[in-house]
Design a protein around this motif. Structure first.
Motif, PDB file in Angstrom:
ATOM      1  N   GLN A  49     -34.160   7.735  16.484  1.00 42.65           N
ATOM      2  CA  GLN A  49     -33.608   9.073  16.690  1.00 42.65           C
ATOM      3  C   GLN A  49     -34.452   9.852  17.698  1.00 42.65           C
ATOM      4  O   GLN A  49     -33.916  10.533  18.577  1.00 42.65           O
ATOM      5  CB  GLN A  49     -33.567   9.816  15.336  1.00 42.65           C
ATOM      6  CG  GLN A  49     -32.628  11.004  15.333  1.00 42.65           C
ATOM      7  CD  GLN A  49     -31.201  10.597  15.707  1.00 42.65           C
ATOM      8  OE1 GLN A  49     -30.635   9.639  15.175  1.00 42.65           O
ATOM      9  NE2 GLN A  49     -30.636  11.330  16.663  1.00 42.65           N
ATOM     10  N   ILE A  52     -33.659   8.685  21.069  1.00 43.59           N
ATOM     11  CA  ILE A  52     -32.363   9.227  21.522  1.00 43.59           C
ATOM     12  C   ILE A  52     -32.532  10.681  21.938  1.00 43.59           C
ATOM     13  O   ILE A  52     -32.066  11.096  23.002  1.00 43.59           O
ATOM     14  CB  ILE A  52     -31.298   9.097  20.407  1.00 43.59           C
ATOM     15  CG1 ILE A  52     -30.864   7.625  20.299  1.00 43.59           C
ATOM     16  CG2 ILE A  52     -30.079   9.959  20.721  1.00 43.59           C
ATOM     17  CD1 ILE A  52     -29.940   7.361  19.139  1.00 43.59           C
ATOM     18  N   ASN A  53     -33.241  11.415  21.056  1.00 42.59           N
ATOM     19  CA  ASN A  53     -33.455  12.834  21.374  1.00 42.59           C
ATOM     20  C   ASN A  53     -34.194  12.993  22.696  1.00 42.59           C
ATOM     21  O   ASN A  53     -33.827  13.825  23.523  1.00 42.59           O
ATOM     22  CB  ASN A  53     -34.252  13.517  20.252  1.00 42.59           C
ATOM     23  CG  ASN A  53     -33.378  13.766  19.032  1.00 42.59           C
ATOM     24  OD1 ASN A  53     -32.147  13.724  19.125  1.00 42.59           O
ATOM     25  ND2 ASN A  53     -34.009  14.014  17.902  1.00 42.59           N
ATOM     26  N   ARG A  55     -34.244  10.911  25.120  1.00 40.93           N
ATOM     27  CA  ARG A  55     -33.368  10.563  26.235  1.00 40.93           C
ATOM     28  C   ARG A  55     -32.405  11.716  26.524  1.00 40.93           C
ATOM     29  O   ARG A  55     -32.172  12.060  27.679  1.00 40.93           O
ATOM     30  CB  ARG A  55     -32.583   9.292  25.922  1.00 40.93           C
ATOM     31  CG  ARG A  55     -32.113   8.596  27.195  1.00 40.93           C
ATOM     32  CD  ARG A  55     -31.313   7.356  26.871  1.00 40.93           C
ATOM     33  NE  ARG A  55     -32.056   6.454  25.995  1.00 40.93           N
ATOM     34  CZ  ARG A  55     -31.496   5.715  25.009  1.00 40.93           C
ATOM     35  NH1 ARG A  55     -30.204   5.828  24.765  1.00 40.93           N
ATOM     36  NH2 ARG A  55     -32.225   4.903  24.280  1.00 40.93           N
ATOM     37  N   GLU A  56     -31.844  12.288  25.444  1.00 38.50           N
ATOM     38  CA  GLU A  56     -30.917  13.410  25.629  1.00 38.50           C
ATOM     39  C   GLU A  56     -31.616  14.579  26.319  1.00 38.50           C
ATOM     40  O   GLU A  56     -31.076  15.165  27.256  1.00 38.50           O
ATOM     41  CB  GLU A  56     -30.353  13.876  24.271  1.00 38.50           C
ATOM     42  CG  GLU A  56     -29.160  13.044  23.826  1.00 38.50           C
ATOM     43  CD  GLU A  56     -28.665  13.451  22.456  1.00 38.50           C
ATOM     44  OE1 GLU A  56     -29.225  14.423  21.891  1.00 38.50           O
ATOM     45  OE2 GLU A  56     -27.743  12.801  21.964  1.00 38.50           O
ATOM     46  N   VAL A  57     -32.819  14.854  25.823  1.00 39.17           N
ATOM     47  CA  VAL A  57     -33.564  15.967  26.428  1.00 39.17           C
ATOM     48  C   VAL A  57     -33.809  15.683  27.893  1.00 39.17           C
ATOM     49  O   VAL A  57     -33.602  16.537  28.765  1.00 39.17           O
ATOM     50  CB  VAL A  57     -34.907  16.178  25.677  1.00 39.17           C
ATOM     51  CG1 VAL A  57     -35.819  17.090  26.476  1.00 39.17           C
ATOM     52  CG2 VAL A  57     -34.651  16.757  24.309  1.00 39.17           C
ATOM     53  N   SER A  58     -34.196  14.419  28.146  1.00 36.46           N
ATOM     54  CA  SER A  58     -34.484  14.060  29.529  1.00 36.46           C
ATOM     55  C   SER A  58     -33.223  14.129  30.381  1.00 36.46           C
ATOM     56  O   SER A  58     -33.255  14.621  31.513  1.00 36.46           O
ATOM     57  CB  SER A  58     -35.121  12.675  29.540  1.00 36.46           C
ATOM     58  OG  SER A  58     -34.650  11.920  30.597  1.00 36.46           O
ATOM     59  N   ASP A  59     -32.075  13.624  29.800  1.00 38.69           N
ATOM     60  CA  ASP A  59     -30.799  13.708  30.536  1.00 38.69           C
ATOM     61  C   ASP A  59     -30.448  15.151  30.828  1.00 38.69           C
ATOM     62  O   ASP A  59     -30.072  15.491  31.948  1.00 38.69           O
ATOM     63  CB  ASP A  59     -29.663  13.069  29.706  1.00 38.69           C
ATOM     64  CG  ASP A  59     -29.708  11.558  29.799  1.00 38.69           C
ATOM     65  OD1 ASP A  59     -30.565  11.043  30.551  1.00 38.69           O
ATOM     66  OD2 ASP A  59     -28.902  10.897  29.118  1.00 38.69           O
ATOM     67  N   ARG A  60     -30.553  15.940  29.766  1.00 40.64           N
ATOM     68  CA  ARG A  60     -30.200  17.352  29.941  1.00 40.64           C
ATOM     69  C   ARG A  60     -31.109  18.003  30.980  1.00 40.64           C
ATOM     70  O   ARG A  60     -30.667  18.789  31.818  1.00 40.64           O
ATOM     71  CB  ARG A  60     -30.326  18.101  28.608  1.00 40.64           C
ATOM     72  CG  ARG A  60     -28.983  18.583  28.096  1.00 40.64           C
ATOM     73  CD  ARG A  60     -29.133  19.326  26.809  1.00 40.64           C
ATOM     74  NE  ARG A  60     -29.545  18.432  25.726  1.00 40.64           N
ATOM     75  CZ  ARG A  60     -30.175  18.839  24.626  1.00 40.64           C
ATOM     76  NH1 ARG A  60     -30.473  20.110  24.459  1.00 40.64           N
ATOM     77  NH2 ARG A  60     -30.528  17.979  23.686  1.00 40.64           N
ATOM     78  N   LYS A  63     -29.994  16.889  34.399  1.00 43.77           N
ATOM     79  CA  LYS A  63     -28.764  17.581  34.791  1.00 43.77           C
ATOM     80  C   LYS A  63     -29.071  19.010  35.224  1.00 43.77           C
ATOM     81  O   LYS A  63     -28.576  19.492  36.237  1.00 43.77           O
ATOM     82  CB  LYS A  63     -27.767  17.601  33.618  1.00 43.77           C
ATOM     83  CG  LYS A  63     -26.830  16.411  33.623  1.00 43.77           C
ATOM     84  CD  LYS A  63     -25.850  16.484  32.482  1.00 43.77           C
ATOM     85  CE  LYS A  63     -25.261  15.114  32.176  1.00 43.77           C
ATOM     86  NZ  LYS A  63     -24.640  15.077  30.833  1.00 43.77           N
TER      87      LYS A  63
END
Ligand code: ZN
Length: 157
Positions: A49, A52-53, A55-60, A63
């Motif tokens: 988790q 994933i978090n 990665r999401e933070v990094s993606d966000r 962006k």
């Protein structure tokens, strides 16, 4: 080796820091101990988790970073196109208009002067012509009268 040591090994394993020789020992214990298997599942899912978090933070973040860059570029282009006219340009335009007006006024004035000079010359020559005409008239009148003598002819006699 008790279950606390195994829990430490589990977290080391999930972090990829457990040496290969200890892996076999860990899995042997996990196959025998339900508590540690549970602990493994929990830690594994937590780490999963977290990844994933992350990665999401990094993606966000990416962006957001890109959109910020895009926005800045857009804003720059937009600003370049719709740049408000600086005040000094308005002043410059005003000065140019005044200069053109003044120039054309001076041109008109000089043209008028030329026209006036021409008119004066014309009137001068007109006066001269009149004067000469008058002189000719006077000269003609002052000439002695011509005596007209009858033509002597012998044809009638
Ligand atoms: Zn155990």
């Amino acid at each position: 080796m008790n279950c606390d040591d195994i829990k430490l090994m589990i977290s080391e394993y999930l972090d990829g820091e457990l040496v290969k020789e200890k892996e076999a020992f860990l899995f042997t214990h996990l196959s025998a101990c339900g508590d540690c298997r549970e602990e493994f599942k929990i830690q594994n899912s937590i780490q999963h988790q977290t990844k994933i978090n992350q990665r999401e933070v990094s993606d966000r973040f990416e962006k957001k970073l890109f959109s910020t860059i895009e926005n800045r570029n857009k804003t720059f282009a937009h600003r370049w196109i719709t740049k408000p006219t600086p005040v000094y340009i308005n002043y410059l335009l005003g000065i140019i208009v005044i200069a053109i007006t003044l120039f054309s006024f001076l041109q008109t004035a000089s043209l008028r002067n030329e026209l006036y000079a021409f008119q004066m010359r014309y009137e001068n020559s007109l006066q001269q012509i009149n004067y000469q005409a008058m002189q000719m008239y006077n000269m003609m009148n002052s000439l002695p009268a011509v005596e007209i003598q009858p033509i002597k002819t012998s044809v009638i006699n």
